[in-house]
Design a protein around this motif. Structure first.
Motif, PDB file in Angstrom:
ATOM      1  N   ARG A  41       0.817  -1.221   0.000  1.00 52.12           N
ATOM      2  CA  ARG A  41       0.000   0.000   0.000  1.00 52.12           C
ATOM      3  C   ARG A  41       0.850   1.270   0.000  1.00 52.12           C
ATOM      4  NH1 ARG A  41      -4.305  -2.535   4.204  1.00 52.12           N
ATOM      5  NH2 ARG A  41      -5.716  -3.405   2.635  1.00 52.12           N
ATOM      6  N   GLY A  42       2.162   1.108  -0.095  1.00 55.02           N
ATOM      7  CA  GLY A  42       3.022   2.282  -0.217  1.00 55.02           C
ATOM      8  C   GLY A  42       4.103   2.392   0.835  1.00 55.02           C
ATOM      9  N   GLY A  43       4.233   1.399   1.695  1.00 57.77           N
ATOM     10  CA  GLY A  43       5.273   1.429   2.722  1.00 57.77           C
ATOM     11  C   GLY A  43       6.666   1.490   2.119  1.00 57.77           C
ATOM     12  N   ALA A  44       7.594   2.020   2.897  1.00 57.72           N
ATOM     13  CA  ALA A  44       8.953   2.241   2.412  1.00 57.72           C
ATOM     14  C   ALA A  44       9.699   0.940   2.107  1.00 57.72           C
ATOM     15  CB  ALA A  44       9.739   3.062   3.423  1.00 57.72           C
ATOM     16  N   SER A  45       9.577  -0.035   2.970  1.00 56.44           N
ATOM     17  CA  SER A  45      10.274  -1.299   2.738  1.00 56.44           C
ATOM     18  C   SER A  45       9.473  -2.440   3.350  1.00 56.44           C
ATOM     19  CB  SER A  45      11.686  -1.264   3.324  1.00 56.44           C
ATOM     20  OG  SER A  45      11.634  -1.049   4.712  1.00 56.44           O
ATOM     21  N   PRO A  46       9.611  -3.634   2.778  1.00 56.83           N
ATOM     22  CA  PRO A  46       8.860  -4.780   3.316  1.00 56.83           C
ATOM     23  C   PRO A  46       9.429  -5.209   4.673  1.00 56.83           C
ATOM     24  CG  PRO A  46      10.242  -5.473   1.487  1.00 56.83           C
ATOM     25  CD  PRO A  46      10.379  -3.989   1.587  1.00 56.83           C
ATOM     26  N   SER A  47       8.566  -5.685   5.522  1.00 54.82           N
ATOM     27  CA  SER A  47       8.981  -6.171   6.843  1.00 54.82           C
ATOM     28  C   SER A  47       9.682  -7.520   6.702  1.00 54.82           C
ATOM     29  CB  SER A  47       7.755  -6.324   7.742  1.00 54.82           C
ATOM     30  OG  SER A  47       6.948  -7.397   7.275  1.00 54.82           O
ATOM     31  N   PRO A  48      10.447  -7.909   7.716  1.00 56.20           N
ATOM     32  CA  PRO A  48      11.047  -9.242   7.678  1.00 56.20           C
ATOM     33  C   PRO A  48       9.988 -10.346   7.527  1.00 56.20           C
ATOM     34  CG  PRO A  48      12.086  -7.935   9.393  1.00 56.20           C
ATOM     35  CD  PRO A  48      10.904  -7.138   8.886  1.00 56.20           C
ATOM     36  N   GLY A  49       8.832 -10.183   8.178  1.00 57.00           N
ATOM     37  CA  GLY A  49       7.757 -11.169   8.051  1.00 57.00           C
ATOM     38  C   GLY A  49       7.229 -11.254   6.636  1.00 57.00           C
ATOM     39  N   CYS A  50       7.166 -10.110   5.983  1.00 57.90           N
ATOM     40  CA  CYS A  50       6.730 -10.076   4.581  1.00 57.90           C
ATOM     41  C   CYS A  50       7.711 -10.853   3.715  1.00 57.90           C
ATOM     42  CB  CYS A  50       6.615  -8.631   4.114  1.00 57.90           C
ATOM     43  SG  CYS A  50       6.380  -8.443   2.336  1.00 57.90           S
ATOM     44  N   CYS A  51       8.996 -10.585   3.883  1.00 62.57           N
ATOM     45  CA  CYS A  51       9.998 -11.264   3.057  1.00 62.57           C
ATOM     46  C   CYS A  51      10.039 -12.762   3.334  1.00 62.57           C
ATOM     47  CB  CYS A  51      11.365 -10.619   3.259  1.00 62.57           C
ATOM     48  SG  CYS A  51      11.441  -8.959   2.525  1.00 62.57           S
ATOM     49  N   GLU A  87       2.896  -0.901  -8.742  1.00 64.67           N
ATOM     50  CA  GLU A  87       4.356  -0.786  -8.805  1.00 64.67           C
ATOM     51  C   GLU A  87       5.021  -1.394  -7.573  1.00 64.67           C
ATOM     52  OE1 GLU A  87       2.840   3.017  -6.931  1.00 64.67           O
ATOM     53  OE2 GLU A  87       2.223   1.802  -8.627  1.00 64.67           O
ATOM     54  N   LYS A  88       4.373  -1.290  -6.426  1.00 66.62           N
ATOM     55  CA  LYS A  88       4.912  -1.896  -5.204  1.00 66.62           C
ATOM     56  C   LYS A  88       4.832  -3.428  -5.299  1.00 66.62           C
ATOM     57  CE  LYS A  88       6.037   1.049  -2.053  1.00 66.62           C
ATOM     58  NZ  LYS A  88       7.435   1.201  -1.645  1.00 66.62           N
ATOM     59  N   ALA A  89       3.751  -3.925  -5.869  1.00 72.45           N
ATOM     60  CA  ALA A  89       3.599  -5.379  -6.032  1.00 72.45           C
ATOM     61  C   ALA A  89       4.699  -5.942  -6.930  1.00 72.45           C
ATOM     62  CB  ALA A  89       2.222  -5.703  -6.598  1.00 72.45           C
ATOM     63  N   SER A  90       5.006  -5.242  -8.006  1.00 71.03           N
ATOM     64  CA  SER A  90       6.049  -5.742  -8.906  1.00 71.03           C
ATOM     65  C   SER A  90       7.438  -5.602  -8.296  1.00 71.03           C
ATOM     66  CB  SER A  90       5.979  -5.032 -10.260  1.00 71.03           C
ATOM     67  OG  SER A  90       6.293  -3.664 -10.128  1.00 71.03           O
ATOM     68  N   ILE A 104       3.463 -10.977  -9.131  1.00 72.36           N
ATOM     69  CA  ILE A 104       2.535 -10.392  -8.168  1.00 72.36           C
ATOM     70  C   ILE A 104       1.869  -9.221  -8.870  1.00 72.36           C
ATOM     71  CG2 ILE A 104       2.301  -9.350  -5.885  1.00 72.36           C
ATOM     72  CD1 ILE A 104       4.810 -10.915  -5.059  1.00 72.36           C
ATOM     73  N   SER A 105       0.783  -9.537  -9.555  1.00 72.03           N
ATOM     74  CA  SER A 105       0.065  -8.551 -10.351  1.00 72.03           C
ATOM     75  C   SER A 105      -1.364  -9.031 -10.556  1.00 72.03           C
ATOM     76  CB  SER A 105       0.739  -8.383 -11.715  1.00 72.03           C
ATOM     77  OG  SER A 105      -0.058  -7.642 -12.591  1.00 72.03           O
ATOM     78  N   LYS A 106      -2.300  -8.100 -10.521  1.00 71.98           N
ATOM     79  CA  LYS A 106      -3.686  -8.501 -10.762  1.00 71.98           C
ATOM     80  C   LYS A 106      -4.013  -8.543 -12.246  1.00 71.98           C
ATOM     81  CE  LYS A 106      -5.629  -3.900 -10.103  1.00 71.98           C
ATOM     82  NZ  LYS A 106      -6.569  -3.114  -9.360  1.00 71.98           N
ATOM     83  N   ASP A 107      -3.076  -8.138 -13.086  1.00 74.49           N
ATOM     84  CA  ASP A 107      -3.315  -8.067 -14.528  1.00 74.49           C
ATOM     85  C   ASP A 107      -2.645  -9.189 -15.319  1.00 74.49           C
ATOM     86  OD1 ASP A 107      -4.820  -5.688 -14.208  1.00 74.49           O
ATOM     87  OD2 ASP A 107      -2.954  -4.542 -14.145  1.00 74.49           O
ATOM     88  N   VAL A 108      -2.006 -10.128 -14.654  1.00 73.45           N
ATOM     89  CA  VAL A 108      -1.293 -11.192 -15.346  1.00 73.45           C
ATOM     90  C   VAL A 108      -2.251 -12.294 -15.806  1.00 73.45           C
ATOM     91  CG1 VAL A 108      -0.764 -12.499 -13.264  1.00 73.45           C
ATOM     92  CG2 VAL A 108       0.755 -12.661 -15.212  1.00 73.45           C
ATOM     93  N   ASP A 109      -1.928 -12.922 -16.910  1.00 72.39           N
ATOM     94  CA  ASP A 109      -2.684 -14.092 -17.388  1.00 72.39           C
ATOM     95  C   ASP A 109      -2.027 -15.320 -16.777  1.00 72.39           C
ATOM     96  OD1 ASP A 109      -3.900 -16.197 -18.685  1.00 72.39           O
ATOM     97  OD2 ASP A 109      -3.541 -15.426 -20.711  1.00 72.39           O
ATOM     98  N   CYS A 110      -2.627 -15.844 -15.718  1.00 68.37           N
ATOM     99  CA  CYS A 110      -2.034 -16.949 -14.969  1.00 68.37           C
ATOM    100  C   CYS A 110      -1.890 -18.222 -15.799  1.00 68.37           C
ATOM    101  CB  CYS A 110      -2.875 -17.240 -13.720  1.00 68.37           C
ATOM    102  SG  CYS A 110      -2.887 -15.874 -12.536  1.00 68.37           S
ATOM    103  N   SER A 111      -2.679 -18.372 -16.851  1.00 69.00           N
ATOM    104  CA  SER A 111      -2.585 -19.583 -17.676  1.00 69.00           C
ATOM    105  C   SER A 111      -1.305 -19.619 -18.492  1.00 69.00           C
ATOM    106  CB  SER A 111      -3.791 -19.693 -18.603  1.00 69.00           C
ATOM    107  OG  SER A 111      -3.739 -18.700 -19.613  1.00 69.00           O
ATOM    108  N   LYS A 112      -0.581 -18.498 -18.554  1.00 65.80           N
ATOM    109  CA  LYS A 112       0.646 -18.434 -19.338  1.00 65.80           C
ATOM    110  C   LYS A 112       1.901 -18.573 -18.488  1.00 65.80           C
ATOM    111  CE  LYS A 112      -1.395 -15.976 -23.120  1.00 65.80           C
ATOM    112  NZ  LYS A 112      -1.381 -14.837 -24.010  1.00 65.80           N
ATOM    113  N   ILE A 113       1.744 -18.842 -17.223  1.00 65.11           N
ATOM    114  CA  ILE A 113       2.892 -19.009 -16.338  1.00 65.11           C
ATOM    115  C   ILE A 113       3.530 -20.372 -16.601  1.00 65.11           C
ATOM    116  CG2 ILE A 113       3.604 -19.283 -13.928  1.00 65.11           C
ATOM    117  CD1 ILE A 113       1.614 -17.161 -13.211  1.00 65.11           C
TER     118      ILE A 113
END
Length: 114
Positions: A41-51, A87-90, A104-113
């Motif tokens: 949502r715009g935080g400066a850096s991901p937390s250790p738990g996030c990583c 942009e944060k998701a990517s 990590i994108s809501k616009d990706v076509d998952c069938s092409k992964i």
């Protein structure tokens, strides 16, 4: 020597008896990514738990089916949570120093992964 052969045979049998059709669940993906919401949502850096969650996501998606399932879960989650910046998701995997095969994108076509 005989014990080593028996142990190796047991390991091979165990590998082939694991249910290969068991894909990652959206509950797992949500629990891995929940600590990342502040960053997304715009935080400066991901937390250790996030990583740690991003690392767990990578470890839990070894097959194409797992990656595609996780992709669909991420897309669903993105539609439920407000304020997520694309942009944060990517940027998230790189910010955590983790290379993942699930965009990590809501616009990706998952069938092409792959």
């Amino acid at each position: 020597m005989k014990k080593a052969f028996v142990l190796a045979a047991m390991m091979v049998v165990a590998l082939f008896t694991v249910d290969q059709g068991q894909a990652i669940t959206c509950g797992q993906v949500d629990s891995y990514m929940a600590p990342c919401l502040e960053f997304l949502r715009g935080g400066a850096s991901p937390s250790p738990g996030c990583c740690t969650g991003v690392q767990n996501l990578r470890a839990s998606t070894p097959t194409q089916g797992d990656r595609r399932a996780a992709c669909e879960c991420l897309k669903q989650a993105a539609s439920h949570y407000t304020g997520i910046k694309p942009e944060k998701a990517s940027q998230l995997p790189k910010a955590c120093g983790v290379e993942i095969d699930v965009p990590i994108s809501k616009d990706v076509d998952c069938s092409k992964i792959p």
